[in-house]
Design an enzyme around this catalytic site. Structure first.
Site, PDB file in Angstrom:
ATOM      1  N   ARG A 110     -11.823   8.033  -2.571  1.00  0.00           N
ATOM      2  CA  ARG A 110     -12.177   9.456  -2.546  1.00  0.00           C
ATOM      3  C   ARG A 110     -13.667   9.701  -2.340  1.00  0.00           C
ATOM      4  NH1 ARG A 110      -9.996  12.585  -7.683  1.00  0.00           N
ATOM      5  NH2 ARG A 110      -8.161  11.329  -7.135  1.00  0.00           N
ATOM      6  N   ASN A 135      -3.737   9.153  -7.417  1.00  0.00           N
ATOM      7  CA  ASN A 135      -2.533   9.987  -7.525  1.00  0.00           C
ATOM      8  C   ASN A 135      -1.262   9.199  -7.218  1.00  0.00           C
ATOM      9  OD1 ASN A 135      -3.940  12.609  -7.922  1.00  0.00           O
ATOM     10  ND2 ASN A 135      -4.756  12.149  -5.897  1.00  0.00           N
ATOM     11  N   ASP A 173      -0.114   5.059   0.885  1.00  0.00           N
ATOM     12  CA  ASP A 173      -0.363   6.045   1.931  1.00  0.00           C
ATOM     13  C   ASP A 173      -0.306   5.390   3.306  1.00  0.00           C
ATOM     14  OD1 ASP A 173      -0.864   8.061  -0.001  1.00  0.00           O
ATOM     15  OD2 ASP A 173      -2.914   7.356  -0.253  1.00  0.00           O
ATOM     16  N   SER A 220      -5.252   5.047  -4.286  1.00  0.00           N
ATOM     17  CA  SER A 220      -5.152   6.443  -4.743  1.00  0.00           C
ATOM     18  C   SER A 220      -4.977   6.562  -6.248  1.00  0.00           C
ATOM     19  CB  SER A 220      -3.969   7.129  -4.057  1.00  0.00           C
ATOM     20  OG  SER A 220      -3.775   8.407  -4.609  1.00  0.00           O
ATOM     21  N   ASP A 230      -1.540  -0.521   6.095  1.00  0.00           N
ATOM     22  CA  ASP A 230      -1.724   0.164   7.387  1.00  0.00           C
ATOM     23  C   ASP A 230      -3.206   0.361   7.718  1.00  0.00           C
ATOM     24  OD1 ASP A 230      -2.127   2.121   5.331  1.00  0.00           O
ATOM     25  OD2 ASP A 230      -2.063   3.640   6.911  1.00  0.00           O
ATOM     26  N   ASP A 282       0.872  -1.156   0.000  1.00  0.00           N
ATOM     27  CA  ASP A 282       0.000   0.000   0.000  1.00  0.00           C
ATOM     28  C   ASP A 282       0.925   1.226   0.000  1.00  0.00           C
ATOM     29  OD1 ASP A 282      -2.364   1.609   0.499  1.00  0.00           O
ATOM     30  OD2 ASP A 282      -1.637   1.786   2.563  1.00  0.00           O
ATOM     31  N   GLY A 329      -7.197   4.583   3.796  1.00  0.00           N
ATOM     32  CA  GLY A 329      -7.433   3.516   2.819  1.00  0.00           C
ATOM     33  C   GLY A 329      -8.782   3.585   2.115  1.00  0.00           C
ATOM     34  N   ILE A 330      -9.595   4.567   2.491  1.00  0.00           N
ATOM     35  CA  ILE A 330     -10.950   4.664   1.929  1.00  0.00           C
ATOM     36  C   ILE A 330     -10.929   5.529   0.660  1.00  0.00           C
ATOM     37  CG2 ILE A 330     -13.318   5.486   2.459  1.00  0.00           C
ATOM     38  CD1 ILE A 330     -12.430   3.068   4.157  1.00  0.00           C
TER      39      ILE A 330
HETATM   40  C1  BG6 Z   1      -5.821   5.912  -0.076  1.00  0.00           C
HETATM   41  C2  BG6 Z   1      -5.811   6.902   1.083  1.00  0.00           C
HETATM   42  O1  BG6 Z   1      -4.541   5.427  -0.287  1.00  0.00           O
HETATM   43  O2  BG6 Z   1      -6.255   6.572  -1.261  1.00  0.00           O
HETATM   44  C3  BG6 Z   1      -7.186   7.540   1.242  1.00  0.00           C
HETATM   45  O3  BG6 Z   1      -5.464   6.213   2.276  1.00  0.00           O
HETATM   46  C4  BG6 Z   1      -7.591   8.183  -0.083  1.00  0.00           C
HETATM   47  O4  BG6 Z   1      -7.131   8.515   2.258  1.00  0.00           O
HETATM   48  C5  BG6 Z   1      -7.560   7.130  -1.195  1.00  0.00           C
HETATM   49  O5  BG6 Z   1      -8.919   8.723   0.022  1.00  0.00           O
HETATM   50  C6  BG6 Z   1      -7.925   7.718  -2.561  1.00  0.00           C
HETATM   51  O6  BG6 Z   1      -6.917   8.641  -2.931  1.00  0.00           O
HETATM   52  P1  BG6 Z   1      -7.031   9.708  -4.107  1.00  0.00           P
HETATM   53  O7  BG6 Z   1      -5.627  10.282  -4.165  1.00  0.00           O
HETATM   54  O8  BG6 Z   1      -7.406   8.984  -5.354  1.00  0.00           O
HETATM   55  O9  BG6 Z   1      -8.072  10.703  -3.715  1.00  0.00           O
HETATM   56 MG    MG Z   2      -2.756   3.134   3.599  1.00  0.00          MG
END
Ligand code: BG6
Ligand code: MG
Length: 217
Positions: A49, A116, A11, A114, A168, A9, A46-47
Protein backbone atom coordinates in the site's frame (compact mmCIF):
# COMPACT_ATOMS: atom_id res chain seq x y z
CA UNK A 1 11.25 -33.49 -6.43
CA UNK A 2 8.72 -33.81 -3.63
CA UNK A 3 6.15 -31.04 -3.67
CA UNK A 4 4.05 -31.05 -0.50
CA UNK A 5 2.35 -27.66 -0.65
CA UNK A 6 1.18 -24.69 -2.69
CA UNK A 7 1.32 -21.02 -1.68
CA UNK A 8 -1.08 -18.78 -3.57
CA UNK A 9 -0.92 -15.06 -4.06
CA UNK A 10 -4.45 -13.61 -3.85
CA UNK A 11 -4.92 -10.53 -6.02
CA UNK A 12 -4.68 -11.61 -9.68
CA UNK A 13 -4.32 -15.34 -8.87
CA UNK A 14 -7.37 -16.47 -6.89
CA UNK A 15 -9.51 -13.39 -7.65
CA UNK A 16 -9.20 -10.20 -9.61
CA UNK A 17 -9.12 -7.38 -7.08
CA UNK A 18 -6.79 -5.29 -9.28
CA UNK A 19 -9.85 -3.42 -10.60
CA UNK A 20 -10.95 -2.49 -7.05
CA UNK A 21 -7.41 -1.38 -6.12
CA UNK A 22 -7.41 0.71 -9.31
CA UNK A 23 -10.76 2.31 -8.49
CA UNK A 24 -9.57 3.13 -4.96
CA UNK A 25 -6.31 4.71 -6.11
CA UNK A 26 -8.02 6.49 -9.02
CA UNK A 27 -10.61 8.07 -6.71
CA UNK A 28 -7.86 9.30 -4.37
CA UNK A 29 -5.73 10.55 -7.30
CA UNK A 30 -8.71 12.48 -8.72
CA UNK A 31 -9.31 14.09 -5.33
CA UNK A 32 -5.64 15.08 -5.12
CA UNK A 33 -5.62 16.31 -8.74
CA UNK A 34 -2.96 13.78 -9.79
CA UNK A 35 -3.26 12.04 -13.19
CA UNK A 36 -3.46 8.23 -12.79
CA UNK A 37 -4.14 5.69 -15.54
CA UNK A 38 -4.97 1.98 -15.70
CA UNK A 39 -1.52 1.38 -17.22
CA UNK A 40 0.12 3.00 -14.20
CA UNK A 41 -2.03 0.82 -11.95
CA UNK A 42 -0.61 -2.31 -13.66
CA UNK A 43 2.81 -1.41 -12.25
CA UNK A 44 1.32 -1.56 -8.72
CA UNK A 45 0.48 -5.29 -9.03
CA UNK A 46 1.77 -7.00 -5.87
CA UNK A 47 3.18 -3.73 -4.52
CA UNK A 48 2.33 -2.86 -0.88
CA UNK A 49 0.00 0.00 0.00
CA UNK A 50 2.59 2.58 1.06
CA UNK A 51 4.86 1.97 -1.94
CA UNK A 52 1.83 2.15 -4.24
CA UNK A 53 0.94 5.57 -2.82
CA UNK A 54 4.52 6.84 -3.21
CA UNK A 55 4.49 5.66 -6.85
CA UNK A 56 1.17 7.43 -7.44
CA UNK A 57 2.52 10.68 -5.94
CA UNK A 58 5.39 10.68 -8.50
CA UNK A 59 7.75 12.57 -6.20
CA UNK A 60 5.23 15.14 -4.90
CA UNK A 61 6.19 16.14 -1.36
CA UNK A 62 3.96 14.90 1.48
CA UNK A 63 4.13 14.77 5.27
CA UNK A 64 3.87 11.44 7.10
CA UNK A 65 0.46 12.56 8.37
CA UNK A 66 -0.77 13.15 4.82
CA UNK A 67 0.59 9.76 3.67
CA UNK A 68 -1.28 8.05 6.51
CA UNK A 69 -4.51 9.91 5.75
CA UNK A 70 -4.33 9.14 2.02
CA UNK A 71 -3.57 5.43 2.60
CA UNK A 72 -6.52 5.22 5.01
CA UNK A 73 -8.77 7.02 2.52
CA UNK A 74 -7.83 4.68 -0.35
CA UNK A 75 -8.31 1.67 1.90
CA UNK A 76 -11.78 2.88 2.94
CA UNK A 77 -12.73 3.13 -0.76
CA UNK A 78 -11.26 -0.34 -1.41
CA UNK A 79 -13.22 -1.84 1.51
CA UNK A 80 -16.36 -0.23 0.11
CA UNK A 81 -15.74 -1.85 -3.32
CA UNK A 82 -14.85 -5.33 -2.04
CA UNK A 83 -18.23 -5.58 -0.32
CA UNK A 84 -19.39 -6.67 -3.80
CA UNK A 85 -17.11 -9.76 -3.75
CA UNK A 86 -18.87 -13.15 -3.63
CA UNK A 87 -17.95 -16.81 -4.37
CA UNK A 88 -18.72 -16.05 -8.04
CA UNK A 89 -15.54 -13.92 -8.10
CA UNK A 90 -13.10 -16.82 -7.59
CA UNK A 91 -11.13 -16.88 -10.86
CA UNK A 92 -11.81 -19.86 -13.21
CA UNK A 93 -9.93 -23.01 -12.18
CA UNK A 94 -8.78 -21.71 -8.78
CA UNK A 95 -11.37 -23.42 -6.57
CA UNK A 96 -11.00 -26.69 -8.51
CA UNK A 97 -7.21 -26.61 -8.02
CA UNK A 98 -7.55 -25.90 -4.28
CA UNK A 99 -9.93 -28.85 -4.00
CA UNK A 100 -7.58 -31.13 -5.97
CA UNK A 101 -4.65 -30.13 -3.74
CA UNK A 102 -6.66 -30.99 -0.63
CA UNK A 103 -7.89 -34.29 -2.09
CA UNK A 104 -4.27 -35.25 -2.93
CA UNK A 105 -3.24 -34.71 0.70
CA UNK A 106 -1.09 -31.66 -0.12
CA UNK A 107 -1.23 -28.34 1.78
CA UNK A 108 -2.32 -24.87 0.61
CA UNK A 109 -1.51 -21.45 2.04
CA UNK A 110 -2.21 -17.87 1.11
CA UNK A 111 0.79 -15.55 0.62
CA UNK A 112 -0.67 -12.10 -0.08
CA UNK A 113 0.79 -8.64 0.54
CA UNK A 114 -2.72 -7.37 1.25
CA UNK A 115 -3.83 -6.47 4.76
CA UNK A 116 -7.38 -7.13 3.57
CA UNK A 117 -6.63 -10.70 2.42
CA UNK A 118 -8.63 -12.47 5.15
CA UNK A 119 -11.75 -10.48 4.42
CA UNK A 120 -11.43 -11.24 0.69
CA UNK A 121 -11.00 -15.03 1.12
CA UNK A 122 -13.97 -15.10 3.52
CA UNK A 123 -16.12 -13.31 0.95
CA UNK A 124 -14.89 -15.67 -1.80
CA UNK A 125 -15.78 -18.66 0.37
CA UNK A 126 -12.34 -20.29 -0.05
CA UNK A 127 -11.03 -19.82 3.52
CA UNK A 128 -11.87 -23.45 4.47
CA UNK A 129 -9.69 -24.70 1.58
CA UNK A 130 -6.56 -22.92 2.90
CA UNK A 131 -4.45 -24.47 5.68
CA UNK A 132 -2.64 -21.21 6.51
CA UNK A 133 -2.85 -17.49 5.76
CA UNK A 134 0.15 -15.17 5.52
CA UNK A 135 -0.82 -11.60 4.61
CA UNK A 136 0.27 -7.97 4.78
CA UNK A 137 0.24 -8.14 8.57
CA UNK A 138 2.49 -11.22 8.83
CA UNK A 139 5.92 -9.78 7.96
CA UNK A 140 7.67 -6.42 7.76
CA UNK A 141 9.64 -6.85 4.54
CA UNK A 142 7.26 -7.25 1.61
CA UNK A 143 7.77 -8.80 -1.85
CA UNK A 144 10.29 -8.96 -3.59
CA UNK A 145 11.76 -10.02 -0.21
CA UNK A 146 11.03 -13.75 0.34
CA UNK A 147 9.78 -13.23 3.93
CA UNK A 148 6.04 -13.60 3.28
CA UNK A 149 6.42 -16.93 1.47
CA UNK A 150 8.90 -18.19 4.08
CA UNK A 151 6.30 -17.28 6.73
CA UNK A 152 3.65 -19.26 4.82
CA UNK A 153 5.94 -22.30 4.35
CA UNK A 154 6.78 -22.25 8.07
CA UNK A 155 3.08 -22.28 8.93
CA UNK A 156 2.67 -25.34 6.67
CA UNK A 157 5.77 -26.86 8.35
CA UNK A 158 7.38 -27.29 4.93
CA UNK A 159 10.71 -26.23 3.40
CA UNK A 160 10.72 -23.84 0.41
CA UNK A 161 11.88 -26.61 -1.95
CA UNK A 162 8.74 -28.57 -1.00
CA UNK A 163 6.43 -25.68 -1.98
CA UNK A 164 5.21 -24.09 -5.21
CA UNK A 165 4.40 -20.37 -5.21
CA UNK A 166 1.68 -19.27 -7.65
CA UNK A 167 2.01 -15.58 -8.54
CA UNK A 168 0.91 -13.02 -11.13
CA UNK A 169 3.39 -10.25 -10.24
CA UNK A 170 7.07 -9.89 -11.15
CA UNK A 171 7.81 -8.85 -7.55
CA UNK A 172 6.13 -12.05 -6.33
CA UNK A 173 8.13 -14.34 -8.63
CA UNK A 174 11.35 -12.64 -7.52
CA UNK A 175 10.35 -13.09 -3.87
CA UNK A 176 9.67 -16.79 -4.39
CA UNK A 177 12.91 -17.42 -6.31
CA UNK A 178 14.87 -15.55 -3.62
CA UNK A 179 13.36 -17.90 -1.03
CA UNK A 180 14.21 -21.08 -2.97
CA UNK A 181 10.61 -21.96 -3.94
CA UNK A 182 9.27 -23.57 -7.09
CA UNK A 183 7.29 -20.99 -9.07
CA UNK A 184 4.29 -20.86 -11.37
CA UNK A 185 3.78 -17.48 -13.04
CA UNK A 186 0.37 -16.43 -14.33
CA UNK A 187 0.34 -13.87 -17.14
CA UNK A 188 2.62 -12.63 -19.92
CA UNK A 189 6.27 -13.74 -20.26
CA UNK A 190 7.27 -10.08 -19.99
CA UNK A 191 5.89 -10.05 -16.43
CA UNK A 192 6.39 -13.56 -14.99
CA UNK A 193 8.84 -15.10 -17.50
CA UNK A 194 11.35 -15.94 -14.75
CA UNK A 195 8.98 -18.50 -13.22
CA UNK A 196 9.68 -22.25 -13.65
CA UNK A 197 6.31 -22.66 -15.39
CA UNK A 198 4.31 -19.86 -17.05
CA UNK A 199 0.56 -20.14 -17.74
CA UNK A 200 -2.01 -17.57 -18.90
CA UNK A 201 -4.23 -18.31 -15.85
CA UNK A 202 -5.39 -21.18 -13.61
CA UNK A 203 -8.20 -22.04 -16.01
CA UNK A 204 -7.80 -25.74 -16.91
CA UNK A 205 -4.69 -25.99 -14.68
CA UNK A 206 -4.91 -29.52 -13.31
CA UNK A 207 -2.69 -30.51 -10.39
CA UNK A 208 -1.18 -33.46 -12.25
CA UNK A 209 -0.19 -31.25 -15.23
CA UNK A 210 1.31 -28.57 -12.98
CA UNK A 211 3.47 -31.10 -11.15
CA UNK A 212 4.57 -32.68 -14.45
CA UNK A 213 5.42 -29.22 -15.86
CA UNK A 214 7.56 -28.38 -12.82
CA UNK A 215 9.39 -31.70 -13.08
CA UNK A 216 10.52 -30.95 -16.65
CA UNK A 217 11.33 -27.25 -15.98
C1 BG6 B 1 -1.38 -6.81 -3.27
C2 BG6 B 1 -1.99 -6.05 -4.44
O1 BG6 B 1 -1.90 -8.10 -3.23
O2 BG6 B 1 -1.70 -6.16 -2.05
C3 BG6 B 1 -1.52 -4.60 -4.41
O3 BG6 B 1 -1.59 -6.66 -5.66
C4 BG6 B 1 -1.87 -3.99 -3.06
O4 BG6 B 1 -2.17 -3.88 -5.44
C5 BG6 B 1 -1.23 -4.82 -1.94
O5 BG6 B 1 -1.37 -2.64 -2.98
C6 BG6 B 1 -1.57 -4.28 -0.55
O6 BG6 B 1 -2.96 -4.43 -0.34
P1 BG6 B 1 -3.80 -3.73 0.82
O7 BG6 B 1 -5.16 -4.37 0.67
O8 BG6 B 1 -3.15 -4.06 2.12
O9 BG6 B 1 -3.79 -2.26 0.56
MG1 MG C 1 -0.99 -10.60 -7.29
Amino acid sequence: MSIRGFIFDLDGVLTDTAEYHYRGWKRLADELGIPFTREENEALRGIPRRESLLTLLKGRPATEEQLQEWMARKNAYYLEYIREISPADVLPGARELLEEIRAAGLKSALGSASKNAREVIERLGIAPLLDAVSDGNSVTRQKPAPDLFLHAAAQLQLSPWQCVVVEDAAAGIEAALAGGFWTIGLGPQTRVGRAHVVLPSLQDARLENLLAGLKTS
